[in-house]
Design a protein around this motif. Structure first.
Motif: not given
Length: 100
Positions: A22-48
């Motif tokens: 079934g569906e699982q939920q987790i919290n993932i801590g991410v660091s070193e997101m130092t530019c405005p596009t970093c969170s988008f890059t991380v999100a894209s990698s997760m959605r892949a």
């Protein structure tokens, strides 16, 4: 006595199967997101990763850090696959909380 053996065998056989996926939920801590596009890059990698959906993102008080709240189908993916996808893009990531 024989009438009890069949139902017991059926129940015992069912007990050998894992709990339904079934569906699982987790919290993932991410660091070193130092530019405005970093969170988008991380999100894209997760959605892949198959079945992953991002429920929320919570920016930390510490610059460059945040927590992604993610759901996924545990038949299609697992938490380590999601973390590995983020780390493959150069961002340190860790599972902070897992729940069913």
């Amino acid at each position: 006595m024989n009438k009890l053996l069949l139902p017991l065998a059926i129940v015992g056989g069912l007990a050998a199967f894992p709990v339904l996926a079934g569906e699982q939920q987790i919290n993932i801590g991410v660091s070193e997101m130092t530019c405005p596009t970093c969170s988008f890059t991380v999100a894209s990698s997760m959605r892949a990763v198959p079945s992953v959906e991002i429920v929320d993102f919570q920016e930390s008080a510490t610059f460059g850090e945040g927590v992604f709240i993610v759901t996924y189908d545990d038949e299609a993916a697992d938490a380590e696959m999601i973390v590995d996808a983020v780390m493959a893009n150069g961002y340190p990531a860790e599972i902070l909380l897992a729940s069913n």
